[in-house]
Scaffold this motif. Structure first.
Motif, PDB file in Angstrom:
ATOM      1  N   VAL A 231      -9.947   2.290   1.427  1.00 31.34           N
ATOM      2  CA  VAL A 231     -10.446   1.857   0.121  1.00 31.34           C
ATOM      3  C   VAL A 231     -10.268   2.966  -0.908  1.00 31.34           C
ATOM      4  N   GLU A 232     -10.592   4.203  -0.539  1.00 30.71           N
ATOM      5  CA  GLU A 232     -10.456   5.320  -1.469  1.00 30.71           C
ATOM      6  C   GLU A 232      -8.998   5.581  -1.826  1.00 30.71           C
ATOM      7  N   ASP A 234      -6.533   3.368  -1.786  1.00 33.71           N
ATOM      8  CA  ASP A 234      -6.101   2.276  -2.649  1.00 33.71           C
ATOM      9  C   ASP A 234      -6.604   2.486  -4.076  1.00 33.71           C
ATOM     10  N   ALA A 235      -7.844   2.939  -4.191  1.00 34.84           N
ATOM     11  CA  ALA A 235      -8.400   3.177  -5.525  1.00 34.84           C
ATOM     12  C   ALA A 235      -7.657   4.306  -6.224  1.00 34.84           C
ATOM     13  N   ALA A 238      -4.269   3.071  -7.389  1.00 33.83           N
ATOM     14  CA  ALA A 238      -4.390   2.210  -8.570  1.00 33.83           C
ATOM     15  C   ALA A 238      -4.667   3.039  -9.826  1.00 33.83           C
ATOM     16  N   GLU A 239      -5.534   4.038  -9.702  1.00 30.53           N
ATOM     17  CA  GLU A 239      -5.827   4.895 -10.859  1.00 30.53           C
ATOM     18  C   GLU A 239      -4.595   5.699 -11.258  1.00 30.53           C
ATOM     19  N   THR A 266     -10.593  -2.801   6.759  1.00 26.26           N
ATOM     20  CA  THR A 266     -11.333  -2.654   5.512  1.00 26.26           C
ATOM     21  C   THR A 266     -12.362  -3.762   5.416  1.00 26.26           C
ATOM     22  N   ALA A 270     -13.838  -5.108   0.227  1.00 26.41           N
ATOM     23  CA  ALA A 270     -12.814  -4.132  -0.134  1.00 26.41           C
ATOM     24  C   ALA A 270     -11.432  -4.770  -0.125  1.00 26.41           C
ATOM     25  N   ALA A 273     -10.859  -6.221  -3.393  1.00 26.31           N
ATOM     26  CA  ALA A 273     -10.629  -5.202  -4.412  1.00 26.31           C
ATOM     27  C   ALA A 273      -9.236  -4.622  -4.307  1.00 26.31           C
ATOM     28  N   THR A 274      -8.802  -4.354  -3.084  1.00 33.23           N
ATOM     29  CA  THR A 274      -7.494  -3.729  -2.941  1.00 33.23           C
ATOM     30  C   THR A 274      -6.381  -4.704  -3.294  1.00 33.23           C
ATOM     31  N   ILE A 277      -6.274  -4.389  -7.178  1.00 34.12           N
ATOM     32  CA  ILE A 277      -5.753  -3.145  -7.735  1.00 34.12           C
ATOM     33  C   ILE A 277      -4.325  -2.868  -7.313  1.00 34.12           C
ATOM     34  N   SER A 278      -3.835  -3.556  -6.305  1.00 33.98           N
ATOM     35  CA  SER A 278      -2.451  -3.312  -5.905  1.00 33.98           C
ATOM     36  C   SER A 278      -1.468  -3.849  -6.934  1.00 33.98           C
TER      37      SER A 278
END
Length: 328
Positions: A231-232, A234-235, A238-239, A266, A270, A273-274, A277-278
């Motif tokens: 998760v981290e 992927d975040a 995305a950022e 995951t 999550a 979310a992923t 953000i992908s």
């Protein structure tokens, strides 16, 4: 005011802020009358965006240009080395790191405080850290260890702030990488954590994101909950993508893919979310590791388009475009 719209003129961030601050994806260019140091800032910013050909066009004249301060020429060589290394060319990077060290060692070092690490002390440390990274990439861990120890000794001798925060962050990255290569995941966590804390204190978005990636990988290999690490990562990817930092997108995506292939799951929330953000459709047939490797390959393809001829060759020789390898 009646019948008109007041427009506020917003000044574009300067290259220094783009290179080491909160707006790493902002456009930059060499302006008429720019100093050698300002041109180096532009090249650093371009490299952070993966615009390696444009960066090389700025950096190469700084190596031979008349009147270029020795410290700036040294940093130009070291930055060019970093860009070559990021494209998989560790051997090609080594000659530029060595040039940077020779230049930085050719004159007396002023240990005065240097916020962004653009002085001679920072150049010496950066060159040694770069050579250590080259040694890691070419399978010489003992040499890398000696170089890192020398770099840290120089940094400490310079006093607090003497080399700026940036060489300290880079030192942490390569110490963590060396520990992981040696199979010492636990030993990678602390230098990665220190690099992250230092980058956060400095406020450089690019350095914080890379430090997050390095720390997350080290912690995951050392036994931290792998689902949380995915998760981290992927975040962070995305950022990095939103910030225009493609050179950080692909390693984060590949690291997440590696963890998933090793059995990391995951949480269901999550997953949602992923997927968002992908930047890919939820109906995309690719999923899990395949989705992330596809995203990494897409980022690398753009980077290849932005590379100069030598950079394209290095990237092709490394196999990163056709078959992205595991990260770290």
């Amino acid at each position: 005011m009646t019948g008109t719209l007041a427009l506020r003129s917003v000044a574009a961030p300067d290259a220094e802020t783009v290179a080491f601050g909160a707006e790493p994806g902002a456009p930059v260019r060499v302006r008429p009358g720019s100093s050698a140091l300002e041109r180096w800032y532009v090249a650093v910013a371009l490299g952070g965006q993966g615009r390696y050909a444009a960066a090389a066009a700025v950096l190469e004249p700084l190596l031979v240009g008349p009147g270029v301060p020795v410290a700036v020429a040294a940093h130009a060589a070291i930055t060019l080395a970093a860009h070559r290394r990021q494209l998989g060319g560790h051997a090609a990077a080594r000659r530029y790191d060595a040039l940077g060290l020779r230049l930085a060692s050719s004159v007396a070092c002023d240990p005065a405080a240097d916020l962004y690490g653009s002085g001679l002390l920072a150049a010496r440390v950066d060159a040694l850290v770069g050579l250590a990274a080259d040694a890691v990439g070419t399978g010489a861990p003992a040499s890398a260890q000696r170089l890192l120890d020398t770099a840290e000794s120089l940094l400490r001798a310079g006093g607090v702030g003497g080399g700026g925060w940036r060489p300290t962050v880079r030192l942490g990255w390569v110490r963590a990488e060396l520990a992981l290569v040696r199979g010492d995941a636990a030993g990678a966590v602390e230098p990665a954590r220190k690099a992250l804390e230092c980058a956060q204190h400095a406020g450089s978005v690019r350095h914080v994101l890379k430090s997050r990636i390095v720390f997350t990988v080290a912690a995951a290999v050392a036994g931290t909950e792998p689902a949380a690490a995915v998760v981290e990562l992927d975040a962070a990817a995305a950022e990095a993508e939103r910030a225009g930092l493609l050179p950080l997108v692909w390693p984060a995506r590949l690291a997440a893919a590696d963890l998933l292939e090793r059995g990391a799951g995951t949480p269901s929330n999550a997953n949602d979310a992923t997927r968002t953000i992908s930047g890919e459709s939820v109906n995309d047939p690719l999923d899990g590791p395949a989705r992330r490797r596809h995203a990494a390959l897409a980022a690398l393809s753009v980077i290849e388009e932005r590379a100069d001829p030598l950079g394209k060759r290095l990237l092709g020789d490394s196999g990163r475009v056709s078959v992205p390898p595991p990260v770290m």
